[in-house]
Design a protein around this motif. Structure first.
Motif, short mmCIF file in Angstrom:
data_model
loop_
_atom_site.label_atom_id
_atom_site.label_comp_id
_atom_site.label_asym_id
_atom_site.label_seq_id
_atom_site.Cartn_x
_atom_site.Cartn_y
_atom_site.Cartn_z
N ASN A 1 0.73 -1.71 0.04
CA ASN A 1 -0.12 0.22 -0.07
C ASN A 1 1.13 1.09 0.02
OD1 ASN A 1 -2.38 -1.59 0.11
ND2 ASN A 1 -1.80 -2.16 2.27
N SER A 2 2.11 1.13 -0.01
CA SER A 2 3.51 2.43 -0.73
C SER A 2 2.97 3.46 -1.22
CB SER A 2 5.06 1.69 -0.66
OG SER A 2 4.70 0.87 -1.66
N ARG A 3 2.10 2.96 -2.29
CA ARG A 3 1.97 4.62 -2.94
C ARG A 3 0.94 4.93 -2.59
NH1 ARG A 3 2.19 6.41 -8.74
NH2 ARG A 3 3.07 4.83 -10.03
N LYS A 4 -0.58 3.93 -1.68
CA LYS A 4 -1.55 5.16 -1.39
C LYS A 4 -1.18 5.88 0.30
CE LYS A 4 -5.44 2.80 -3.52
NZ LYS A 4 -5.07 1.85 -3.88
N ILE A 5 -0.49 4.85 0.73
CA ILE A 5 0.31 5.45 1.58
C ILE A 5 0.53 7.15 2.24
CG2 ILE A 5 2.08 5.39 3.78
CD1 ILE A 5 1.30 2.10 3.96
N ALA A 6 1.81 7.34 0.82
CA ALA A 6 2.75 8.45 0.29
C ALA A 6 1.12 9.29 -0.21
CB ALA A 6 3.09 8.61 -1.13
N VAL B 1 -1.64 9.76 1.27
CA VAL B 1 -1.73 10.05 2.69
C VAL B 1 -0.97 11.07 3.58
CG1 VAL B 1 -2.94 9.01 5.29
CG2 VAL B 1 -3.37 8.33 3.06
N ILE B 2 0.41 10.59 3.50
CA ILE B 2 0.83 11.52 3.77
C ILE B 2 1.03 12.39 3.43
CG2 ILE B 2 3.44 11.92 4.52
CD1 ILE B 2 1.83 9.48 6.03
N HIS B 3 1.73 12.21 2.00
CA HIS B 3 2.28 13.87 1.21
C HIS B 3 0.59 14.99 1.27
CE1 HIS B 3 5.02 12.73 -1.65
NE2 HIS B 3 5.11 12.34 -0.28
N GLY B 4 -0.79 14.25 1.28
CA GLY B 4 -1.56 15.09 1.72
C GLY B 4 -2.61 15.77 3.09
N ARG B 5 -1.05 15.63 4.09
CA ARG B 5 -1.08 16.39 5.17
C ARG B 5 -0.36 17.38 5.31
NH1 ARG B 5 -5.58 14.64 8.78
NH2 ARG B 5 -5.44 16.43 9.84
N GLY B 6 0.90 17.37 4.26
CA GLY B 6 1.96 18.01 3.86
C GLY B 6 3.16 17.31 4.05
N VAL C 1 13.69 -3.25 -10.16
CA VAL C 1 12.23 -3.90 -9.94
C VAL C 1 10.95 -2.55 -9.83
CG1 VAL C 1 10.25 -5.41 -9.14
CG2 VAL C 1 12.70 -6.51 -9.68
N VAL C 2 11.92 -2.26 -8.86
CA VAL C 2 11.08 -0.94 -8.29
C VAL C 2 12.03 -0.25 -8.23
CG1 VAL C 2 9.46 0.08 -5.73
CG2 VAL C 2 9.15 -2.80 -7.25
N LYS C 3 11.37 1.72 -8.44
CA LYS C 3 11.86 3.02 -8.46
C LYS C 3 11.23 3.34 -7.76
CE LYS C 3 14.29 3.56 -12.14
NZ LYS C 3 14.98 4.50 -13.80
N MET C 4 11.98 3.32 -5.71
CA MET C 4 11.17 4.67 -4.69
C MET C 4 10.46 5.40 -5.34
SD MET C 4 10.70 2.35 -1.79
CE MET C 4 11.62 -0.26 -2.27
N GLY C 5 11.09 6.33 -6.04
CA GLY C 5 10.41 7.38 -6.35
C GLY C 5 9.68 7.59 -7.35
N ALA C 6 9.01 6.53 -7.54
CA ALA C 6 8.53 6.52 -8.71
C ALA C 6 6.62 5.93 -7.38
CB ALA C 6 8.48 5.93 -10.31
N ILE C 7 6.81 5.62 -6.71
CA ILE C 7 6.04 5.81 -5.77
C ILE C 7 5.87 6.43 -4.47
CG2 ILE C 7 5.98 3.15 -6.82
CD1 ILE C 7 6.99 2.27 -3.93
N GLY C 8 5.83 7.72 -4.85
CA GLY C 8 6.03 8.59 -3.97
C GLY C 8 6.45 8.71 -2.80
N VAL C 9 7.63 8.38 -2.74
CA VAL C 9 8.82 8.03 -1.85
C VAL C 9 9.91 9.91 -2.15
CG1 VAL C 9 11.01 7.77 -0.57
CG2 VAL C 9 9.36 5.88 -1.43
N ASP C 10 10.49 10.44 -0.48
CA ASP C 10 10.61 11.70 -1.15
C ASP C 10 12.70 11.94 -0.34
OD1 ASP C 10 8.27 13.86 -0.63
OD2 ASP C 10 7.62 13.01 0.58
N VAL C 11 13.02 11.08 0.46
CA VAL C 11 14.30 11.05 0.43
C VAL C 11 13.89 9.43 0.83
CG1 VAL C 11 13.53 11.89 3.12
CG2 VAL C 11 16.15 11.61 2.10
N MET C 12 15.49 8.66 0.43
CA MET C 12 15.32 7.31 1.21
C MET C 12 17.27 7.37 1.22
SD MET C 12 15.08 5.04 -1.86
CE MET C 12 15.72 3.57 -1.36
N HIS C 13 16.88 6.30 2.08
CA HIS C 13 19.15 5.76 1.98
C HIS C 13 19.00 4.12 1.56
CE1 HIS C 13 18.39 3.32 6.16
NE2 HIS C 13 19.36 3.13 5.70
N LEU C 14 20.37 4.35 0.85
CA LEU C 14 20.91 3.14 0.62
C LEU C 14 22.01 2.41 2.03
CD1 LEU C 14 21.27 3.81 -3.02
CD2 LEU C 14 19.56 2.81 -1.96
N ASN C 15 22.16 1.53 1.83
CA ASN C 15 22.86 1.11 2.30
C ASN C 15 24.17 -0.03 1.63
OD1 ASN C 15 20.72 1.16 4.00
ND2 ASN C 15 22.90 0.28 5.82
N LEU C 16 25.29 0.79 1.40
CA LEU C 16 26.30 0.22 -0.18
C LEU C 16 26.79 -0.94 0.54
CD1 LEU C 16 28.37 3.18 -0.72
CD2 LEU C 16 26.06 2.66 -1.87
#
Lengths: 443, 485
Positions: B230-235, B237-242, B258-273
């Motif tokens: 449900n990550s897209r819909k959760i995003a 809801v979060i964005h809807g309230r600023g 397989v998935v680009k997090m930026g395309a499903i509503g993520v604004d910021v993320m970290h990666l572990n190299l």
């Protein structure tokens, strides 16, 4: 791809065991509208041979010894690293293991880190050291937050002669917390001006660095006394760990928390990272420490062994009430430092530190003889400030072309110090290197 | 069944460093003294540290013996869930060890460090492409440091907008460091429970999201190894309230290509190299935790940033809204080089293949062990699966007993007692670099252990039997701390 062991046959039989037809079907729980339709736009795979060529070309575009003579320290020092240290550090049992959560299978890492903690405690004159932090700057920020937790006060006083980049990290960590960072100015001797402390109240900590950013050795005892008069903790920071092979250590000067950078102890500079944050304190504050700790214990047969301990301070148990969010220590860097300290030994580290000091004094004296100004007259370790005549930028640029980096310009960090440069000499610079530098800056 | 991997052999004892050596020995070739001695005032000098004096042979034997008490990925399978113990390619060590990289001073003028600047610039682009974000910073030193950076970015964003928000939503399936990172940034973590399927429901988020909440910190795939469907819909809801959406991308190794997090509503993320991009874990570090952001957060990224100007690269501090600096210099460059050479060696197709095979391996283990151990959530998993000791309760055997016994079979145990949402959790992440034969042998070992739990439980209570030491008393270590010798 030689890192992926699956044959087509393996994949086929495993898919069957899982009950799906294609690899793509494994992602059935990823909603269709979340799936990437096109491929990734990245360069095509290189063979190992091609990668070697590509990386060699990048590496060749870097200015390093022996082609370049870099008289620049400022928190990153060129020291000789014995082959034995690099060789041992590459043993894959050390390199490819994880944080030692399963101690029975990780006694190598655990004993080595316990020994590291002990050697660091001895170097700094403290009772307890952590298993390491990211770098000297984050160790300082964590130390100041620790002082805030211990004292319940919300302000810290920080010397303006603490490495300017360390102070920026402290500012970043403190910004959202509402805690205040007050800066102590410097005197024309090149030492921290402590007189402002009289006007400051409600301090959690007084922090200085020694040798400080100008290379000058601070009077730590005086800082400690002044800090304790104000009921604040004395946080003693450093960027050059080797200095304590020679100088009186912060612990015997009254420091409550000692923190700094251990890169000098057998860790290559690697453009600034990975580095080694060192942090030590007394037993009474042991349970307030951030980060990992290794302790001694016994096994079922009563044999000596080592484990990660005092985990109740940590985030995976205390969650938001933890002493820090740290999960990683720079274990392999700590291991390098332990191997280095073991190789150099008690007698060797003193000799080596003396050599650093004496070489820097030689260059300082030669420059003075040529009429250049040494603006701060306090004793220094292996770095010092020189004031060159106006227009030195042109000489600097000319020297860069001749494969020499004659120190770091201080003006970007201290705008009042135009034409002032911070120079560093370690055991890796020969007398000939220094004489050549003097000839060049003179002409 | 194949012969067990675990066996006993000659391991040597080794004392502590200071229990050996003799004054006057040295393991170091001291550089030549070519200047005169110039004594420092006696009140400034100390005694020098009380280090032992050892010969080079003393030191070499000491650490060689210690290394033999350790187990690494190069020794065998290391299925620590959430830690991604994949094989670390050796060429990456060679690349990072080139003298031009190891010898470089971090404050060199830009003209003298083009090689590293170009490498950093390109890696930022690659990571942004893999995550579907617009920009990246390589400065954070580890995953948790990346989380802190992410929280600071969110804090900077809201402050600029004049919003004073005090809370961050953190689900129970998030990584253990998340609540502490939130707190370090002055926010209060608001816990949310996952549903009976092990994922977040939109309703649960809707109920807690309000105008005082700065955002959500969501681990996707989560620590149960499940994709947050449900990550897209959760995003929304979060964005809807600023608010803003932070993705803990420690598990990105499951969904590359397989998935680009930026395309499903993520604004910021970290990666572990040190997880997704194969850099070795080094017994606990150094790691590297780059942070990727969407356009609206880019102005807040840490400085200095690597910028391209007419084919040359420079470091720029000219970002007035930046959160500042997270480390003195530019991040774990020595680690960053290894991740860069991994991505260049793999190319786009093999990165996707790596994720597919990681997911295949985890599902294979899940299917083959689900009749043997209790499976917490019986649904298709991503790169890891979570079992528990529920079936062993009557045998008085715990997760810890089984984990310790696995050592005798020559495997590193999985992650245990995490995530907290599953009692007695056993979390397995095989990674894509384990072959089918290796997995089969691991599965057989676990089956044998489950049988032993019934037939000879003392074998498990006393485990491990084949390591350097027997089970260690962790309570004693904490009750009477001895942290230095």
């Amino acid at each position: 791809m030689h890192y992926l062991p699956h044959t087509a046959e393996d994949i086929e039989s495993m898919l069957q065991a899982v009950g799906v037809e294609h690899l793509d079907d494994l992602f059935s729980t990823v909603p269709e509208d979340c799936r990437l339709q096109e491929g990734l736009d990245l360069p095509e795979a290189l063979t190992e041979w091609e990668l070697d060529e590509h990386m060699a070309a990048l590496s060749n575009e870097m200015a390093v010894s022996p082609e370049y003579r870099v008289f620049m320290g400022a928190g990153s020092y060129e020291h000789f690293i014995p082959a034995s240290v690099s060789y041992l550090l590459n043993r894959s049992e050390f390199v490819t293991s994880y944080t030692p959560y399963q101690p029975e299978m990780s006694q190598g890492t655990l004993q080595a880190i316990y020994e590291y903690q002990t050697l660091v405690a001895r170097l700094l004159g403290m009772e307890v050291a952590t298993a390491s932090h990211y770098d000297g700057a984050t160790a300082l920020a964590e130390s100041l937050l620790m002082a805030v937790r211990i004292t319940g006060q919300r302000k810290v006083a920080v010397s303006s002669l603490i490495h300017p980049l360390y102070r920026r990290v402290v500012k970043t960590y403190f910004e959202p917390t509402g805690y205040e960072v007050l800066e102590l100015p410097y005197l024309n001797t090149g030492l921290t001006d402590l007189s402002g402390l009289d006007e400051m109240d409600g301090l959690a900590a007084v922090a200085v660095q020694s040798p400080n950013f100008f290379g000058c050795i601070e009077d730590l005892k005086a800082v400690g006394e002044k800090a304790h008069d104000k009921d604040a903790l004395f946080v003693s920071s450093f960027t050059e760990a080797l200095a304590y092979g020679l100088l009186i250590n912060p612990g015997s000067s009254g420091a409550d928390i000692v923190c700094g950078e251990g890169q000098s102890l057998g860790i290559p500079r690697s453009f600034g990272g990975p580095a080694l944050g060192m942090l030590a304190t007394g037993k009474k504050y042991m349970r307030k420490l951030p980060g990992r700790l290794v302790g001694q214990t016994k096994d079922l047969d009563g044999k000596r062994g080592f484990v990660l301990t005092l985990a109740t301070r940590e985030q995976h148990i205390r969650r938001e009430k933890a002493t820090s969010n740290i999960c990683t220590n720079n274990s392999l860097c700590a291991l390098a430092a332990a191997m280095y300290m073991a190789s150099v030994g008690g007698s060797g580290i003193r000799e080596l530190a003396l050599l650093n000091h004496d070489k820097a004094e030689y260059l300082k004296a030669q420059l003075k003889k040529e009429g250049f100004t040494i603006p701060f007259d306090s004793p220094t370790f292996n770095e010092f400030v020189v004031e060159f005549p106006p227009g030195f930028e042109a000489t600097y640029a000319r020297l860069l072309k001749k494969n020499t980096v004659p120190g770091l310009s201080l003006a970007p960090y201290y705008p009042e110090l135009a034409n002032h440069y911070l120079l560093c000499v370690t055991e890796t610079r020969s007398k000939e290197d220094m004489d050549a530098l003097v000839r060049e800056v003179r002409s | 069944m194949k012969e067990s991997l675990g066996t006993t052999g000659l391991i040597l004892n080794e004392p502590l460093l200071w229990e050996k050596g003799k004054k006057g020995r040295s393991g170091f070739s001291l550089p030549r003294r070519d200047v005169e001695s110039c004594p420092l005032a006696p009140e400034l000098t100390g005694e020098g540290p009380d280090f032992p004096d050892l010969s080079e042979v003393d030191v070499v034997r000491h650490y060689t013996r210690l290394s033999q008490w350790n187990f690494g990925v190069d020794t065998g399978m290391y299925p620590l869930g959430s830690c991604t113990m994949k094989y670390s390619p050796k060429t990456n060590e060679t690349q990072a060890g080139r003298p031009g990289f190891t010898g470089a001073h971090p404050l060199l003028p830009a003209g003298l460090c083009q090689g590293i600047l170009r490498m950093m610039f390109e890696l930022e682009l690659y990571l942004a492409e893999i995550t579907g974000m617009d920009a990246a910073t390589l400065q954070p030193a580890a995953g948790a440091h990346g989380e802190l950076a992410g929280m600071l970015l969110i804090h900077g964003f809201h402050r600029k907008k004049g919003n004073k928000r005090s809370k961050i939503i953190v689900p129970d399936t998030a990584h253990g460091t998340n609540p502490a990172s939130v707190a370090l940034c002055g926010y209060r973590p608001v816990p949310v429970k996952s549903n009976e399927q092990g994922i977040l429901s939109v309703e649960a988020i809707f109920d807690v999201m309000d105008d005082d909440t700065a955002g959500i910190m969501i681990t996707n795939p989560n620590t149960l190894g499940l994709f947050e469907e449900n990550s897209r819909k959760i995003a929304e809801v979060i964005h809807g309230r600023g608010g803003l959406v932070y993705c803990d991308g420690a598990n990105m190794n499951a969904v590359m290509g397989v998935v680009k997090m930026g395309a499903i509503g993520v604004d910021v993320m970290h990666l572990n190299l040190h997880k997704t991009f194969s850099t070795p874990h080094g017994g606990g570090g150094p790691g590297s935790g780059p942070v990727c952001v969407k356009k609206h957060l880019e102005p807040f990224l840490p400085v200095p940033r690597v910028v391209e100007e007419n084919g040359r690269y420079v470091l720029s501090d000219d970002y007035p809204e930046s959160i500042g600096k997270l480390q003195a210099f530019h991040g774990s460059v020595g680690v960053i080089i290894k991740a860069y050479s991994y991505i260049r060696s793999m190319g786009p197709e093999n990165l996707k293949k790596a994720s597919q095979l990681a997911v295949l391996n985890a599902n294979y283990i899940k299917e083959r062990l689900k009749g043997v151990l209790h499976l917490a959530y019986d649904r298709p998993c991503m790169h890891e699966c979570v079992f528990s000791d529920k079936h062993q309760i009557d045998d008085h055997i715990t997760t810890l007993d089984m984990a310790k016994r696995l050592m005798d079979y020559g495997f590193h145990p999985p992650t245990v007692y995490f995530p907290l949402v599953v009692d007695g959790a056993i979390m397995m992440e095989p990674t894509e670099t384990e072959s089918k034969e290796e997995l089969d042998q691991y599965i057989e070992a676990l089956k044998a252990i489950v049988n032993e739990a019934k037939d000879d439980p003392n074998l498990l209570h006393g485990a491990p039997n084949k390591c350097k030491v027997k089970r260690l008393d962790e309570t004693l270590a904490a009750r009477k701390p001895c942290l230095a010798g």
